[in-house]
Design an enzyme around this catalytic site. Structure first.
Site, PDB file in Angstrom:
ATOM      1  N   CYS A   1       0.944  -1.134  -0.017  1.00 15.41           N
ATOM      2  CA  CYS A   1       0.035  -0.007   0.068  1.00 15.41           C
ATOM      3  C   CYS A   1       0.810   1.165   0.054  1.00 15.41           C
ATOM      4  CB  CYS A   1      -1.159   0.089   1.070  1.00 15.41           C
ATOM      5  SG  CYS A   1      -2.241   1.097   0.988  1.00 15.41           S
TER       6      CYS A   1
ATOM      7  N   HIS B   1      -3.660  -5.605   0.734  1.00 20.50           N
ATOM      8  CA  HIS B   1      -3.020  -5.755   2.208  1.00 20.50           C
ATOM      9  C   HIS B   1      -2.942  -7.438   2.416  1.00 20.50           C
ATOM     10  CE1 HIS B   1      -2.518  -1.558   3.844  1.00 20.50           C
ATOM     11  NE2 HIS B   1      -3.586  -1.590   3.077  1.00 20.50           N
TER      12      HIS B   1
ATOM     13  N   GLU C   1      -1.434  -8.679   4.710  1.00 23.72           N
ATOM     14  CA  GLU C   1      -1.456  -8.988   6.230  1.00 23.72           C
ATOM     15  C   GLU C   1      -2.562  -8.826   6.819  1.00 23.72           C
ATOM     16  OE1 GLU C   1      -0.645  -5.950   4.660  1.00 23.72           O
ATOM     17  OE2 GLU C   1      -1.240  -4.398   6.086  1.00 23.72           O
TER      18      GLU C   1
END
Lengths: 272, 796
Positions: A97, A232, A234
């Site tokens: 990002c 993302h 994660e």
């Protein structure tokens, strides 16, 4: 290199805000990961003690001008030499990002001819305009060069969330076809926005959530060691982060984001 | 006016003294008005008496300090003062109703309530959850983006102010109708659309940039919000309870950390405690602060490290009243006085008078008390985060507030005078508005009515706004605000705050502003029930509540009367449900040239999900499953969205049978624990039909329902059964094979299977005579629900 020997530096600065969950994702897979403020790294001079450098998401310095540009410029002044060594030695660098924006502003991505003095691409204001937080689908188009997708079969559809207001990947208009060709020819294309069935968005909203050129969501450098993406991984690590887990009888333990981290670790553990 | 009472101080810098002891009543009012103090004549008289006894003039710094400390916003005169209702005298609404409920319930899991900036409940593994909700109505009316953004920033600092790491934000907003006629807009009132765009952008900007997920909220549209935009900002934090430091002592250093101080936010609290007028724009613009979320993000990092290393003895945020409140309240809380050198305060630019910098509400600042031996370590921590921190003074044993500027004393006030004087007595009248129940024929096509209701602004999908808030950052949002592929409206969100625990946190809210126009008591009762219902629906239990009042001018007896009624409901319902209040805030004086705000109580509920793996979402899961309706339906359509659609308010506001409801809730929770509930959705605006439609189009499954088995308390019309908003009701999906287990657990006559989940993508409802009264495709229903506020609907 053994898995538990791998040391990941998650670098932060004022406005970085996805550092904790990024560190958690690496730790979950049994590697060492630390969050370090850039001031700390400058003071200690220890960036090269790490095998992997990660720029997590956030709004570095508030992103009041072009996203990522201030961090990228200040970083090249403060830690430029160490970053050069990092890149030259082929140590992997990941930008998620805002991290992707930073890598592009720094000139590390796409990096057709190595690190460029000026950004060769940009991640600019979404079309339609505005911040958007949503789960989307990605197609892996990398044929094997990218260290971060080494364990993901080509053509596989992955699911991850995006959360950004400036994620529209663009090349300079006059060079876009030529640069796209280079990207594909050098196997630097990694993720493209697609639908559930793996059909790329072809620019169509909302499958392509931000108007990115050629539905580009993530690319890597020539060597496949530097990787940036807008979604993302994660936030797609565990089953309980998935948007529809309450609908499923049985969930896999991990989400698709894990594949990105696992690929990298696999890449490193195979290196002598 | 006698210019003689203002005396230029003999200082090198700009300071005025006021010869209060000689002032007449008229002059006292004049001083209050001229200096923008917002103090009443009685309060000015108290100040006059004090300075007379001290035998000297008052400085402008002192008068401003008194004004801030005694303002409604800081000392909550209305909630803490005396109120006369008929022959009865209430000594503090807060003590008599809100705090009393918590004291009587007295749960062992409340760690700290009403004492600090935020309430704290115990969570798991030695951690606590801090919660706070604030209003930022007045600033958002004048400058929507900045007002809302600083509202978020302020409430995050409240949570930091109890040493908690902010993990989630909530926001509940009230706007005027977006299609409000421009020609009817009075001067000084901004158009609802402008306010809506600005406020939502401000909230998203602050939360996103700080990396705190904005997870729960609601948006209401009502005429009365046109002149009085309502902005509630909430924050939830996580803290290791053994790191909760609250032991400041004399000689501890007062350390100001964070942003610099400027002229932004001067007189914010006195502004918040007055009605909005045409001149508010001009007069009050400086009262709105400027937001810098990145500064606060850095500040947060520093504070968390100071907390973990136990380097400080106390902390508080700089919010309303700026330094004046933070310094005064810290000293007061620890039984100290304080000495502060105002010239040490870092400024954005030169030229601020001492009084200005003392009351400025510039953002992103926190005040810490630090034992002198730890000062260097604390300074290092902030330096590493690129955060400015400055020692500006010390706590003292002597109970006086002593302020200096360039070596000269600019204020020297007795702490007792400053903190004990503030009190008020107000008169309340409880009035019942003269309303009637409308009569109209039942519409022929109820499918059409259902679509209209789904498109009604208060029911329609808020996806367009919700997606501009990052609700996933930190990666711990396990039940999202929008459910699944079709973005259905979950009743609450569930977070998983700790990596090493499956325990979850359920956040929900309840608000029924339209009911407030009929009866404030039932409005408040309904808000509590709705917040609790929403929490239970996802699997929350052990629920704690936060109360936030937005009301009109309490000097007007009937406005105060409805506030008293609402507080009574808070006590009655909280004790019946055994859900304590842990924190709250009031915003009064919400009046504009268009009139007062409709009495609005926001209830935020913080529940615990014992194991997130048992969380329940609202989308239908599988065809063939049974759909139960739990709870009784009464002919209660007063204030309903259905009546609003028909152009009425009505009178039959939903009541609450709290004791009965609590038994039902207890059994529902047991069934949830057994894992036999496939989906659950609370019935609120739009009643049964809207809730059923939402479950169906969110899950992509149809429903075949029958109104005849509905637990029915004298409802004779299909439309009333479909759209009544009676409280304490849920729709619950259960698999056929779990039928008897579910019914055994619920053990309620007010629970009946009303239909089945079907394969075809249709919502079909049979009326009281068995004939089909609603028959609509899911795609069509979904489109009706999404189109009002969404730009994507066209593309669906």
């Amino acid at each position: 290199m053994r898995r538990e020997e791998i040391k990941v530096c998650v670098m932060r600065v004022g406005g970085t805000n996805c550092d904790a969950e990024t560190k958690r994702a690496f730790q979950e897979l049994g590697v060492q990961a630390e969050v370090l403020h850039v001031n700390e790294l400058v003071k200690q001079g220890n960036l090269l003690d790490y095998n992997v450098l990660v720029f997590p998401g956030g709004f570095s310095f508030g992103d009041y001008v072009r996203s990522g540009v201030i961090f990228a410029r200040s970083l090249s002044v403060k830690l430029g030499k160490e970053i050069d060594t990092f890149v030259d030695e082929g140590r992997p660098i990941l930008g998620i990002c805002n991290g992707f924006q930073i890598l592009v502003e720094y000139g590390l991505l796409p990096g057709f001819e190595g690190t460029s003095a000026y950004p060769e691409a940009t991640l600019t204001t979404n079309v339609p305009q505005g911040f958007k937080c949503q789960w989307i689908r990605l197609k892996n188009e990398n044929k094997g060069k990218c260290a971060f997708t080494s364990k993901i079969p080509a053509g596989k559809v992955l699911r991850m969330p995006i959360a950004h207001g400036e994620g529209r990947f663009l090349f300079p208009v006059e060079k876009e076809q030529q640069m796209l060709q280079k990207l594909v020819d050098n196997d630097m294309m990694v993720f493209r926005y697609c639908d559930e069935n793996g059909n790329v968005a072809d620019g169509k909203y909302p499958t392509n959530p931000n108007g990115a050129f050629h539905d580009i969501a993530g690319i890597c450098n020539r060597e496949g060691t530097i990787f940036g993406l807008m979604p993302h991984p994660e936030r797609a690590m565990y089953w309980w982060q998935q948007p529809d887990w309450t609908r499923q009888k049985q969930m896999a333990q991990y989400g698709d984001g894990k594949l990105v981290f696992e690929s990298l670790i696999d890449h490193l553990t195979k290196k002598i | 006016m006698n210019p003689g009472i203002y005396v230029r101080g003999k200082t090198a810098f700009k300071m005025y003294e006021v010869a209060l002891s000689e002032a007449s009543e008229a002059q006292l009012s004049e001083v209050s008005r001229k200096l923008g103090l917002g103090l009443s004549v009685q309060e000015m008289q108290a100040a006059r008496a004090y300075f007379k006894s001290e035998g000297r003039n008052a400085t402008d710094v002192e008068l401003q300090t008194i004004s801030q400390t005694w303002s409604e916003h800081c000392c909550h005169k209305t909630f803490k003062g005396k109120i006369r209702v008929g022959n009865k005298e209430i000594n503090s609404l807060f003590k008599t109703y809100i705090a009393k409920a918590t004291r009587e319930i007295n749960p062992p899991w409340c760690f700290s309530v009403f004492e600090d900036n935020a309430g704290i409940v115990k969570f798991d593994k030695g951690y606590g959850i801090a919660a706070k909700v604030e209003t930022h109505n007045h600033p958002s009316a004048v400058e929507p983006f900045g007002g809302a953004a600083t509202g978020v920033g302020g409430v995050i600092r409240d949570v930091l102010g109890v040493w908690a790491d902010p993990i989630a934000c909530t926001d509940v907003l009230g706007f005027g109708p977006l299609d409000y006629d421009y020609s009817k807009l009075p001067a000084g009132v901004k158009h609802p659309k402008y306010v809506y765009m600005g406020v939502t952008a401000g909230i998203s900007a602050y939360g996103n940039n700080m990396g705190i997920p904005t997870v729960n909220g609601a948006i209401y549209f009502d005429d009365s919000y046109t002149g009085n935009v309502t902005v509630y900002c909430g924050c939830i934090g996580l803290l290791p309870l053994n790191k909760f430091q609250r032991n400041a002592k004399p000689n501890h250093v007062l350390l100001l950390a964070g942003g610099k101080t400027g002229r932004d936010g001067i007189h914010g609290v006195t502004f918040a405690s007055a009605e909005l007028t045409e001149e508010s724009e001009e007069v009050s613009r400086p009262a709105v602060q400027i937001a810098d979320p990145i500064e606060e993000e850095k500040l947060k990092r520093g504070i968390i490290e100071v907390r973990d290393r136990e380097l400080a003895s106390a902390i508080t945020d700089l919010g309303g009243g700026g330094l004046s409140s933070a310094v005064g309240e810290t000293a007061e809380k620890f039984g100290c006085g304080a000495t502060v050198a105002l010239d040490k305060v870092p400024l954005k630019y030169q030229g601020l008078a001492p009084w200005e910098l003392y009351i400025s509400e510039s953002q992103e600042r926190m005040l810490l008390a630090v034992p002198p031996e730890n000062l260097d370590s604390v300074m290092e921590v902030f330096e590493r985060e690129d955060v400015e921190a400055t020692a500006i003074g010390t706590l003292t044993a002597e109970r006086r507030l002593h302020l200096e500027y360039l070596g000269e004393t600019v204020a020297d006030l007795d702490m007792k005078f400053l903190f004990d004087t503030c009190e008020s007595t107000k008169t309340a009248v409880i009035e019942t508005p003269r309303l009637t129940e409308p009569t109209f024929a039942q519409p022929e096509n109820l499918s059409e009515t259902l679509m209209q209701l789904l498109s009604a602004p208060n029911i329609a999908s808020k996806e367009r706004v919700v997606r501009t808030y990052d609700h996933e950052v930190k990666g711990n949002t396990t039940l999202k605000p929008l459910q699944g592929k079709y973005a259905g409206p979950n009743d609450a969100v569930v977070l998983k705050p700790l990596d090493n625990s499956w325990k979850g946190l359920a956040l929900s809210c309840g608000m029924n502003p339209n009911y407030g126009k009929i009866d404030a008591y039932w409005m408040a009762a309904s808000a509590i029930d709705e917040a609790v219902r929403n929490n239970l629906a996802v699997g929350g239990r052990r629920i704690a509540l936060l109360d936030n009042f937005t009301w009109g001018n309490p000097e007007k007896p009937e406005r105060l009367g409805s506030l008293v009624s609402a507080c009574e409901a808070c006590y009655d319902v909280a004790t019946a449900f055994r859900t304590p209040f842990i924190s709250g805030k009031d915003s009064l004086y919400n009046e504009s040239p268009l009139g007062p705000v409709t009495p609005t109580l926001l209830i935020t509920a913080v529940g615990i999900v014992p194991d997130i793996r048992s969380t329940v979402s609202m989308d239908l899961k599988a065809s063939g499953n049974l759909l139960y309706l739990l709870g009784e339906t009464y002919p209660e359509l007063g204030g309903s969205e259905y009546y609003r659609l028909k152009g009425f308010i009505g009178k039959s506001v939903p009541k609450l049978h709290a004791t009965k409801a609590r038994r039902t809730y207890y059994n529902l929770t047991k069934a949830m624990g057994e894992g036999i509930i496939k989906s659950c959705h609370d019935l609120s605006e739009g009643g049964l039909a809207v809730a059923a439609a939402e479950m169906a189009f969110a899950g992509g499954h149809g429903l075949e329902l029958d109104l005849r088995p509905v637990p029915n308390k004298l409802v004779k019309r299909n439309d009333f059964l479909l759209f009544s908003e009676s409280n304490s009701r849920f729709l619950i999906e259960v698999a056929e094979q779990d039928r008897s287990e579910f019914e055994d657990l619920i053990r309620s006559k007010a629970c009946a299977p009303i239909g089945k989940v079907t394969k075809d993508e249709n919502l079909r409802i049979h009326g009281l005579d068995g004939k089909v009264v609603v028959d609509a495709g899911l795609a069509e229903l979904r489109r009706s629900w999404k189109k009002t506020l969404s730009m994507e609907a066209q593309g669906e």
